[in-house]
Every structure is written in C-alpha cells, then in structure tokens.
Design a protein around this motif. Sequence first.
Motif, PDB file in Angstrom:
ATOM      1  N   GLY A   6     -56.162 -25.586  30.049  1.00 29.12           N
ATOM      2  CA  GLY A   6     -55.950 -27.019  30.197  1.00 29.12           C
ATOM      3  C   GLY A   6     -57.247 -27.797  30.228  1.00 29.12           C
ATOM      4  O   GLY A   6     -58.311 -27.337  29.785  1.00 29.12           O
ATOM      5  N   ASP A   7     -57.144 -29.000  30.802  1.00 26.01           N
ATOM      6  CA  ASP A   7     -58.306 -29.881  30.913  1.00 26.01           C
ATOM      7  C   ASP A   7     -59.385 -29.247  31.797  1.00 26.01           C
ATOM      8  O   ASP A   7     -59.097 -28.671  32.852  1.00 26.01           O
ATOM      9  CB  ASP A   7     -57.852 -31.221  31.508  1.00 26.01           C
ATOM     10  N   VAL A   8     -60.653 -29.373  31.382  1.00 23.00           N
ATOM     11  CA  VAL A   8     -61.760 -28.751  32.094  1.00 23.00           C
ATOM     12  C   VAL A   8     -61.920 -29.350  33.491  1.00 23.00           C
ATOM     13  O   VAL A   8     -62.157 -28.641  34.477  1.00 23.00           O
ATOM     14  CB  VAL A   8     -63.077 -28.901  31.294  1.00 23.00           C
ATOM     15  N   GLY A   9     -61.791 -30.667  33.603  1.00 22.76           N
ATOM     16  CA  GLY A   9     -61.919 -31.318  34.903  1.00 22.76           C
ATOM     17  C   GLY A   9     -60.846 -30.853  35.878  1.00 22.76           C
ATOM     18  O   GLY A   9     -61.122 -30.604  37.059  1.00 22.76           O
ATOM     19  N   LYS A  10     -59.630 -30.721  35.387  1.00 20.18           N
ATOM     20  CA  LYS A  10     -58.540 -30.259  36.231  1.00 20.18           C
ATOM     21  C   LYS A  10     -58.765 -28.817  36.670  1.00 20.18           C
ATOM     22  O   LYS A  10     -58.550 -28.467  37.840  1.00 20.18           O
ATOM     23  CB  LYS A  10     -57.218 -30.383  35.468  1.00 20.18           C
ATOM     24  N   ARG A  11     -59.243 -27.995  35.748  1.00 19.15           N
ATOM     25  CA  ARG A  11     -59.529 -26.597  36.078  1.00 19.15           C
ATOM     26  C   ARG A  11     -60.648 -26.500  37.114  1.00 19.15           C
ATOM     27  O   ARG A  11     -60.620 -25.644  37.998  1.00 19.15           O
ATOM     28  CB  ARG A  11     -59.916 -25.830  34.811  1.00 19.15           C
ATOM     29  N   ARG A  12     -61.618 -27.394  37.019  1.00 20.17           N
ATOM     30  CA  ARG A  12     -62.718 -27.382  37.981  1.00 20.17           C
ATOM     31  C   ARG A  12     -62.226 -27.734  39.382  1.00 20.17           C
ATOM     32  O   ARG A  12     -62.630 -27.126  40.371  1.00 20.17           O
ATOM     33  CB  ARG A  12     -63.789 -28.367  37.522  1.00 20.17           C
ATOM     34  N   ILE A  13     -61.331 -28.718  39.454  1.00 23.62           N
ATOM     35  CA  ILE A  13     -60.768 -29.093  40.761  1.00 23.62           C
ATOM     36  C   ILE A  13     -59.964 -27.940  41.355  1.00 23.62           C
ATOM     37  O   ILE A  13     -60.085 -27.616  42.547  1.00 23.62           O
ATOM     38  CB  ILE A  13     -59.890 -30.355  40.617  1.00 23.62           C
ATOM     39  N   ILE A  14     -59.136 -27.299  40.505  1.00 20.01           N
ATOM     40  CA  ILE A  14     -58.344 -26.150  40.973  1.00 20.01           C
ATOM     41  C   ILE A  14     -59.260 -25.035  41.469  1.00 20.01           C
ATOM     42  O   ILE A  14     -59.010 -24.393  42.494  1.00 20.01           O
ATOM     43  CB  ILE A  14     -57.421 -25.644  39.847  1.00 20.01           C
ATOM     44  N   CYS A  15     -60.357 -24.820  40.758  1.00 21.25           N
ATOM     45  CA  CYS A  15     -61.315 -23.776  41.149  1.00 21.25           C
ATOM     46  C   CYS A  15     -61.953 -24.078  42.499  1.00 21.25           C
ATOM     47  O   CYS A  15     -62.076 -23.196  43.359  1.00 21.25           O
ATOM     48  CB  CYS A  15     -62.386 -23.640  40.066  1.00 21.25           C
ATOM     49  N   LEU A  16     -62.358 -25.335  42.702  1.00 19.67           N
ATOM     50  CA  LEU A  16     -62.982 -25.707  43.969  1.00 19.67           C
ATOM     51  C   LEU A  16     -62.004 -25.600  45.130  1.00 19.67           C
ATOM     52  O   LEU A  16     -62.363 -25.134  46.224  1.00 19.67           O
ATOM     53  CB  LEU A  16     -63.544 -27.130  43.876  1.00 19.67           C
TER      54      LEU A  16
ATOM     55  N   PHE B 180     -62.989 -20.604  53.535  1.00 20.63           N
ATOM     56  CA  PHE B 180     -62.692 -21.096  54.877  1.00 20.63           C
ATOM     57  C   PHE B 180     -61.794 -20.131  55.642  1.00 20.63           C
ATOM     58  O   PHE B 180     -62.105 -19.703  56.770  1.00 20.63           O
ATOM     59  CB  PHE B 180     -62.032 -22.464  54.797  1.00 20.63           C
ATOM     60  N   PHE B 181     -60.667 -19.745  55.044  1.00 22.32           N
ATOM     61  CA  PHE B 181     -59.699 -18.924  55.771  1.00 22.32           C
ATOM     62  C   PHE B 181     -60.153 -17.471  55.893  1.00 22.32           C
ATOM     63  O   PHE B 181     -59.816 -16.792  56.865  1.00 22.32           O
ATOM     64  CB  PHE B 181     -58.323 -19.016  55.103  1.00 22.32           C
ATOM     65  N   PHE B 182     -60.922 -16.982  54.911  1.00 24.29           N
ATOM     66  CA  PHE B 182     -61.443 -15.625  55.042  1.00 24.29           C
ATOM     67  C   PHE B 182     -62.487 -15.560  56.164  1.00 24.29           C
ATOM     68  O   PHE B 182     -62.554 -14.585  56.911  1.00 24.29           O
ATOM     69  CB  PHE B 182     -62.046 -15.162  53.721  1.00 24.29           C
ATOM     70  N   SER B 183     -63.293 -16.600  56.285  1.00 23.55           N
ATOM     71  CA  SER B 183     -64.250 -16.654  57.403  1.00 23.55           C
ATOM     72  C   SER B 183     -63.531 -16.695  58.740  1.00 23.55           C
ATOM     73  O   SER B 183     -63.940 -16.048  59.717  1.00 23.55           O
ATOM     74  CB  SER B 183     -65.155 -17.877  57.254  1.00 23.55           C
TER      75      SER B 183
ATOM     76  N   CYS C 112     -70.330 -15.904  50.076  1.00 24.75           N
ATOM     77  CA  CYS C 112     -69.231 -16.882  49.962  1.00 24.75           C
ATOM     78  C   CYS C 112     -69.725 -18.291  50.279  1.00 24.75           C
ATOM     79  O   CYS C 112     -69.417 -19.248  49.561  1.00 24.75           O
ATOM     80  CB  CYS C 112     -68.093 -16.495  50.900  1.00 24.75           C
ATOM     81  N   HIS C 113     -70.514 -18.425  51.346  1.00 20.75           N
ATOM     82  CA  HIS C 113     -71.025 -19.738  51.713  1.00 20.75           C
ATOM     83  C   HIS C 113     -72.088 -20.217  50.719  1.00 20.75           C
ATOM     84  O   HIS C 113     -72.216 -21.416  50.466  1.00 20.75           O
ATOM     85  CB  HIS C 113     -71.627 -19.690  53.116  1.00 20.75           C
ATOM     86  N   ALA C 114     -72.828 -19.271  50.125  1.00 17.75           N
ATOM     87  CA  ALA C 114     -73.899 -19.656  49.220  1.00 17.75           C
ATOM     88  C   ALA C 114     -73.370 -20.303  47.949  1.00 17.75           C
ATOM     89  O   ALA C 114     -74.026 -21.157  47.348  1.00 17.75           O
ATOM     90  CB  ALA C 114     -74.733 -18.428  48.860  1.00 17.75           C
ATOM     91  N   VAL C 115     -72.176 -19.878  47.533  1.00 19.84           N
ATOM     92  CA  VAL C 115     -71.599 -20.459  46.321  1.00 19.84           C
ATOM     93  C   VAL C 115     -71.431 -21.962  46.474  1.00 19.84           C
ATOM     94  O   VAL C 115     -71.566 -22.732  45.517  1.00 19.84           O
ATOM     95  CB  VAL C 115     -70.245 -19.774  46.010  1.00 19.84           C
TER      96      VAL C 115
ATOM     97  N   VAL D  28     -54.978 -17.062  43.877  1.00 19.57           N
ATOM     98  CA  VAL D  28     -54.087 -17.452  42.772  1.00 19.57           C
ATOM     99  C   VAL D  28     -54.638 -18.674  42.047  1.00 19.57           C
ATOM    100  O   VAL D  28     -54.635 -18.748  40.807  1.00 19.57           O
ATOM    101  CB  VAL D  28     -52.662 -17.718  43.310  1.00 19.57           C
ATOM    102  N   LEU D  29     -55.136 -19.660  42.803  1.00 18.97           N
ATOM    103  CA  LEU D  29     -55.708 -20.860  42.190  1.00 18.97           C
ATOM    104  C   LEU D  29     -56.964 -20.521  41.386  1.00 18.97           C
ATOM    105  O   LEU D  29     -57.186 -21.073  40.297  1.00 18.97           O
ATOM    106  CB  LEU D  29     -56.027 -21.898  43.269  1.00 18.97           C
ATOM    107  N   LEU D  30     -57.801 -19.633  41.902  1.00 21.40           N
ATOM    108  CA  LEU D  30     -58.997 -19.215  41.158  1.00 21.40           C
ATOM    109  C   LEU D  30     -58.617 -18.529  39.859  1.00 21.40           C
ATOM    110  O   LEU D  30     -59.230 -18.769  38.798  1.00 21.40           O
ATOM    111  CB  LEU D  30     -59.846 -18.273  42.019  1.00 21.40           C
TER     112      LEU D  30
END
Length: 378
Positions: A299-309, A317-320, A345-348, A289-291
């Motif tokens: 919205g703000d690019v910086g905020k979107r980047r944080i949400i993406c990370l 983490f949880f899928f692993s 997933c880890h390579a990203v 959902v966050l992705l």
Amino acid sequence: MALGTRASRWLLHLPAGSCRLLVLLLLCVQLGGGQKKKENLLAEKVEQLMEWSSRRSVIRMNGDKFRRFVKAPPRNYSVIVMFTALQPQRQCSVCRQANEEYQVLANSWRYSSAFSNKLFFTIVDYDEGADVFQQLNMNSAPTFMHFPPKGKPKRADTFDLQRIGFAAEQLAKWIADRTDVHIRVFRPPNYSGTIALALLVSLVGGLLYLRRNNLEFIYNKTGWAMAALCVVFAMTSGQMWNHIRGPPYAHKNPQNGQVSYIHGSSQAQFVAESHIILLLNAAITMGMVLLNEAATSKGDVGKRRIICLVGLGLVVFFFSFLLSIFRSKYHGYPYSFIFAMEQICHAVITGDVIFQRARANIIQVFENHGLCQEINTK
C-alpha cells in the motif's frame, strides 16, 4: 487447730517406714484425683466441641474460646484454625473466597463416615478476636494453622497459602500430612460448566445451520489463527496453574490496605497477574502483526510507515513492561542478554549513535557467552 496438732504428734510417733508408706499413699490419692480432674475437663471440652460441630461445621471462636479450647491443655484433638477478616469494612475479597473453600472442606469432614472427635474446624475473625492476632503476632489474613494435640505448632503447621493456594483439595492434603486424617472433598453440584458447554454447542450448531449454504468461513485462516492465539495466550499466562492451585485474585495488606496484583515470588502468582501477562502478550503479538503487515503489504508508503511505528511502539513498550515483571519475580536470573536486547529496542527509536553502542554491547554479550565465533556487523 487442735486436730492438726494431734495428727502431727501421731505421725511423729509412727515408725519411719510407716510414715513413708503413708506419704506415698497420700501422693497417689492426690495424683489420682488430679488425673481424674483432667479427664473430666477434657471430656467436657470434647463434648462442647462436638455439640458446636453438630450445629455448624466451622466453629466460630473469640479470644476466650480460642484460649480455652485451642491453646489450653488438656487436649487430645487437633484443631484447624482459619484466621480471617470477613467484615465488609475490611474489604478482604480473598478472605471470602478462602472461607468458601474452607466451608466446603469442613462440610466434607462433618458429613463423612470417618468423622470423629479427633479433628475440629474453627475460625477466628479479626473483629471478634483481635487479641488472638496480637498474641500470635499475626499481621495478614487469611491464614490457616494447625494446633496439634500435644506441643506447640511448628513451622509446617502453618499452611503456605501464597505458594499453594487455598483450594479445599490442597487444604485436605496439608491436613492429611499434619494429622493423618484423610478428608475426601465433596463439592456441591455445579451445573454452570455443563450449561455453558450446552449453550456453546447450541450456538455453534445454530450458526452452522444458518450458514449451511455457505460454509467458506470454516476455511478462514484468520479466524482459526485468532482462536489458536487465544488458547496460546490462556496457557502461557498461567490459567491452567490457576485452575489447579486456586490462588487468590490479588493480595491486600491488612495494615496499609495496599493491593498487590503481582506476586513477589517466582513460585506463585495471583489470578490478576495472569490476566496482566495475557494482555501484555496480546499487545506484543499485535505489534508483531503490525510490523509484518507494514513489511509485506504494498500500500501507501506513508501508511505503512505509520503502521510500522505503531507496531514497533507496541513491541518495545509492552515487552519492556513484561521484562520488568519478569525481573521483579526472578531476581537471580542472568539479565545481560535481555538487557542488551532492551537497549537495541530502545535504540531503534532514540537514534543512530545509541544504536551503534547497543549493537556493540550485543556483540560483546554474544562473544562472552560463546554464542558465535564471528559476527558480521555489516
């Protein structure tokens, strides 16, 4: 001594045919007396068991009672024995839950019209019969065993608790298979479900009444989506299986006290395991959902980047973690594709060079499985 000598001399003077007949007569008398003794002993044992059953549906036994009434012949009745550890210092919550179901089953048999002296329910607690546990080489509790009227218990006479669970209905089905005694389980009335449903209906009715002038929240897509996700999480985590099979919440090893929350077999699960899977699925969904929010919002690019990370971290983490649980339960599953997906997933997160290697591995896996003829690696 003189009498014995005279009898011996008298027997010597008898004809051979008469001697044989007399010996056979003496053997018949002796066998008849032994048979009557066995019958009297069996009648005493059955009478004692029936007396105990009239006081309590489940008969408590120590080592001496177990050896006399369960192991020693003669016996024309079946005995169901629950080996358990109910003392508080043992901290066996599963034993207490299994004991409740066992009591329900025993009461259903004791107060049914089909009750007879062909089946008895007993219990051996570790603190009252440790020698019995030693004798049977038993190192876990609870355990249910059937001791047939004749012969020794077979493998099927031990109830598969880990796979089937300890619900009274499942125990009754197992007993019917082993003894041909069919027990209809009668549970004491439980109104908690009815009360909970009445409270829920009252709550919903009161909420609709209070908001009767503004019912736009009924058309809220987010609310309905959350409700649907809760149902999906409950079903995919195995809650229905828990309801049907009645497995224990967790398993505690009586030897080292270690508690297992994940069942080692792919054919069974613990209640705690389904709760863990539910939380993992919820965390992965939240990451997705966050992705999606980071990709579609303006919205703000910086905020979107944080949400993406954050979303990416939750998914990876949880899928692993979910895959590691899956791998521990399904040992023979082909993991080549799953392993390749873990790599990507880890390579990203770890870098571009590893990403190229992981992407090449995925392409190789696709080609090996014939999933595609040509892959665009652009």
